[in-house]
Design a protein around this motif. Sequence first.
Motif, PDB file in Angstrom:
ATOM      1  N   GLN A   1       0.841  -1.191   0.000  1.00 54.08           N
ATOM      2  CA  GLN A   1       0.000   0.000   0.000  1.00 54.08           C
ATOM      3  C   GLN A   1       0.876   1.240   0.000  1.00 54.08           C
ATOM      4  O   GLN A   1       1.926   1.271   0.653  1.00 54.08           O
ATOM      5  CB  GLN A   1      -0.917   0.040   1.232  1.00 54.08           C
ATOM      6  N   ALA A   2       0.435   2.260  -0.724  1.00 52.91           N
ATOM      7  CA  ALA A   2       1.131   3.543  -0.720  1.00 52.91           C
ATOM      8  C   ALA A   2       0.084   4.647  -0.701  1.00 52.91           C
ATOM      9  O   ALA A   2      -0.898   4.590  -1.443  1.00 52.91           O
ATOM     10  CB  ALA A   2       2.036   3.688  -1.937  1.00 52.91           C
TER      11      ALA A   2
ATOM     12  N   ILE B   1       3.285   8.549  -6.964  1.00 49.90           N
ATOM     13  CA  ILE B   1       3.178   7.373  -6.101  1.00 49.90           C
ATOM     14  C   ILE B   1       3.159   6.160  -7.023  1.00 49.90           C
ATOM     15  O   ILE B   1       2.380   6.112  -7.985  1.00 49.90           O
ATOM     16  CB  ILE B   1       1.917   7.420  -5.232  1.00 49.90           C
ATOM     17  N   SER B   2       3.985   5.160  -6.728  1.00 46.33           N
ATOM     18  CA  SER B   2       4.129   4.096  -7.709  1.00 46.33           C
ATOM     19  C   SER B   2       4.409   2.733  -7.083  1.00 46.33           C
ATOM     20  O   SER B   2       4.794   2.631  -5.921  1.00 46.33           O
ATOM     21  CB  SER B   2       5.263   4.438  -8.687  1.00 46.33           C
TER      22      SER B   2
ATOM     23  N   ALA C   1       3.012   0.207  -5.759  1.00 51.27           N
ATOM     24  CA  ALA C   1       2.238  -0.514  -4.747  1.00 51.27           C
ATOM     25  C   ALA C   1       1.019  -1.178  -5.380  1.00 51.27           C
ATOM     26  O   ALA C   1       0.451  -0.678  -6.358  1.00 51.27           O
ATOM     27  CB  ALA C   1       1.809   0.432  -3.633  1.00 51.27           C
TER      28      ALA C   1
ATOM     29  N   SER D   1      -2.528   2.111  -4.547  1.00 54.66           N
ATOM     30  CA  SER D   1      -1.964   3.442  -4.377  1.00 54.66           C
ATOM     31  C   SER D   1      -3.097   4.460  -4.309  1.00 54.66           C
ATOM     32  O   SER D   1      -4.016   4.433  -5.138  1.00 54.66           O
ATOM     33  CB  SER D   1      -1.045   3.806  -5.548  1.00 54.66           C
TER      34      SER D   1
ATOM     35  N   ILE E   1      -0.220   8.857 -10.216  1.00 51.85           N
ATOM     36  CA  ILE E   1      -0.506   7.864  -9.176  1.00 51.85           C
ATOM     37  C   ILE E   1      -0.708   6.539  -9.903  1.00 51.85           C
ATOM     38  O   ILE E   1      -1.731   6.328 -10.564  1.00 51.85           O
ATOM     39  CB  ILE E   1      -1.754   8.249  -8.364  1.00 51.85           C
TER      40      ILE E   1
ATOM     41  N   SER F   1      -0.242   2.108 -10.288  1.00 48.97           N
ATOM     42  CA  SER F   1      -0.230   0.832  -9.576  1.00 48.97           C
ATOM     43  C   SER F   1      -0.447  -0.291 -10.580  1.00 48.97           C
ATOM     44  O   SER F   1      -1.188  -0.124 -11.556  1.00 48.97           O
ATOM     45  CB  SER F   1      -1.333   0.794  -8.519  1.00 48.97           C
TER      46      SER F   1
ATOM     47  N   ALA G   1      -5.309   2.013  -8.395  1.00 43.31           N
ATOM     48  CA  ALA G   1      -4.837   3.384  -8.224  1.00 43.31           C
ATOM     49  C   ALA G   1      -6.044   4.288  -7.994  1.00 43.31           C
ATOM     50  O   ALA G   1      -7.057   4.179  -8.694  1.00 43.31           O
ATOM     51  CB  ALA G   1      -4.047   3.850  -9.443  1.00 43.31           C
TER      52      ALA G   1
END
Length: 673
Positions: free
Chosen positions: A318-319, A340-341, A343, A346, A368, A370, A374
């Motif tokens: 998880q992010a 953000i990447s 995970a 995300s 963002i 994933s 995402a």
Amino acid sequence: MSTKIPKEYIKSLVLISIVFLSASNVSAAQWEVGSDQLYTTIQSAIDNSHTLDGDIINVHSGTYTEDVIVHKKLSIQANTGDRVEINSTNTAFTVVNDSTGDGSGSTIDGFTINNSPQGTGVNVSADNCTVKNNEIKGGKTGIAVSGGSTTIANNIISGQSETGILGNLSHGFFTVTGNYISNLMGEGSINGITVSTNGSLTDFNLNGNTLSHISAPNGAVFGFQLGKSKGADGNPEVANVTHLIVTGNIINDINASSAIMGMELVSNSVNALILNNNISHLQGSTNSSVYAVEAAIVGNGTVMVSKNIISHIVAQQQAAGIVTVALGDLLLENNQVINISKANASVAILGLGLLNNATLKNNSVSNITSPQVAAGILGVALSNLNMEYNTANGVDGANDVSMVAAGFNTSKVTGNNLEGDGSGIGLVICSFNGTVNYNRIANYDYYIQNFLFSNFGPSIDEMLKPLDEAIKNHPELEPILKPIRDDLDKMFHQLENSNTTATYNWYGTNAPDPSKFFSGNGTLNYYPWLVLNVNANPSTINPGESSTITADVFHDVAGGDHSKDASLFFSGSRVIFTTNLGNVGSKSVTVPWTNGLARAILRADEGAGIATVTAADYQVVQTLINIQGASNSANAVSTTRTVGMKNTGQPLAGIVMSILLVLGGMISVRKNQ
């Protein structure tokens, strides 16, 4: 008749006056410590019977190998301009309030402290103390505080194996400002600044600190932590703090194998302000979860989370950029979350108003990504939710959604700019009474979906499980959490039918595909929608002159004019203007939307003719400008034409993991230790 006053009485009055005058002008004594001074050790200067409360211990250049006990109210300082090193066996300075004396009100200022491997730089158990301008190297802990009303300011703390600043507090205030904490590394959990309470604080001020280069190769990193975490299977403890202020802090270059919390703030503060913090480059490795900001404020005032910048977050499980839960009113405004990447799930911003209202306004998220789920900006309120003037683009995953609005009383979604990559969902809404107006929702499989519990995600019981576990693990919170749990249960069942009025939105096309709107078991009215127009003023010019080209979406497909509501419209990306004759800043220029309008200037610098100028925001429209002197100029008129847009993408199967993230994981965050 006069009375004669005895001389002895007059002398006594004079003596008494002198005593009082002397007492009113007493100043603190300063005691010098150094190789050629009255005292050669700091401890001997403190212990001397002539050293009194309020005195100054001034320490000159040199290296002092001692563990100093401060049992009087003293200012202990390095002499101005001197380098004073303390090599400690256990703790360089211990400021006590016990049977040996009371060091309350003391100051430790300007020392270079070299800790032993298991040591602590400064340990304060007295009240009203200040630790400032020190450089503390190595050991387990830089500064430990258990006294009340303490200020930790402008210290450089580096090389610790467990904690930079540790507080276990029972009363008063705690101010941590201007400190630089770096190069922490060790086994297990590493903490930059961590504070728990065993009583109640009036104020906790965390301002202008920098945390950098912190690594836990086999554990977790907590940057700023208020309310000590209980590990992977339990919620953090709630810290008793009346007023919480966290402003202007910097956190960067954090690495850990299991979990990273840039900021974890859990308190019952009446009011909280989280402002102007910059958090970047948090890198988790295998099985990691990384949260830049996680704040759970369960007081009944206002929680403001504003102007924070979050970027470059990497995790495997998880992010999250900003996750905020508030029992009172929640304001999430002007935050920026970027990159953000990796995970599996995300999310950029999640704001949850547990009892009152939530407003998410002027936030921006981008990139963002994933491999699975995402999510961009998610707002949830058990009362009323407002989501205004936010932007989201580059939210990309196997299942992705740019915005979720779940106001269980009302949801108002106004002036947002959402742009997809041809797949995914623009807006998911869950509300008895949802209003979606003057937004840009472009380039998605689905523009708007009503949330439908029976088709998406886990069962209602599974969604409520985190609250049930929180009540079980924290029976002291049951009076707060049980009513919330029961209200959620009722509302989840009622919200099987969302009712949404989504008129006057721009979808990147003048003829949106009806299949891109999902009403579920409720209602979703998206007619009339906004359409793109372009015009030139003037439409006839001479060579060397210019014309203003205006693109807008102020009119709807039924002919309504909404220009009077321009302040409610979206801004941001983007309109592309092109011309075949003259220039608009070359042959093409990209202009951001400003409240539903964009302008360019056509300059007639290539001679006479008919200039065809297009404006494109996925949909393409055009207008003609007569540059006089061409053979057909007499018959040229300014017109607006529409060029069709090709539909792309296939319907998305669902957002199971998004709903898990939004509604299953919004109360309790699991942290893999």
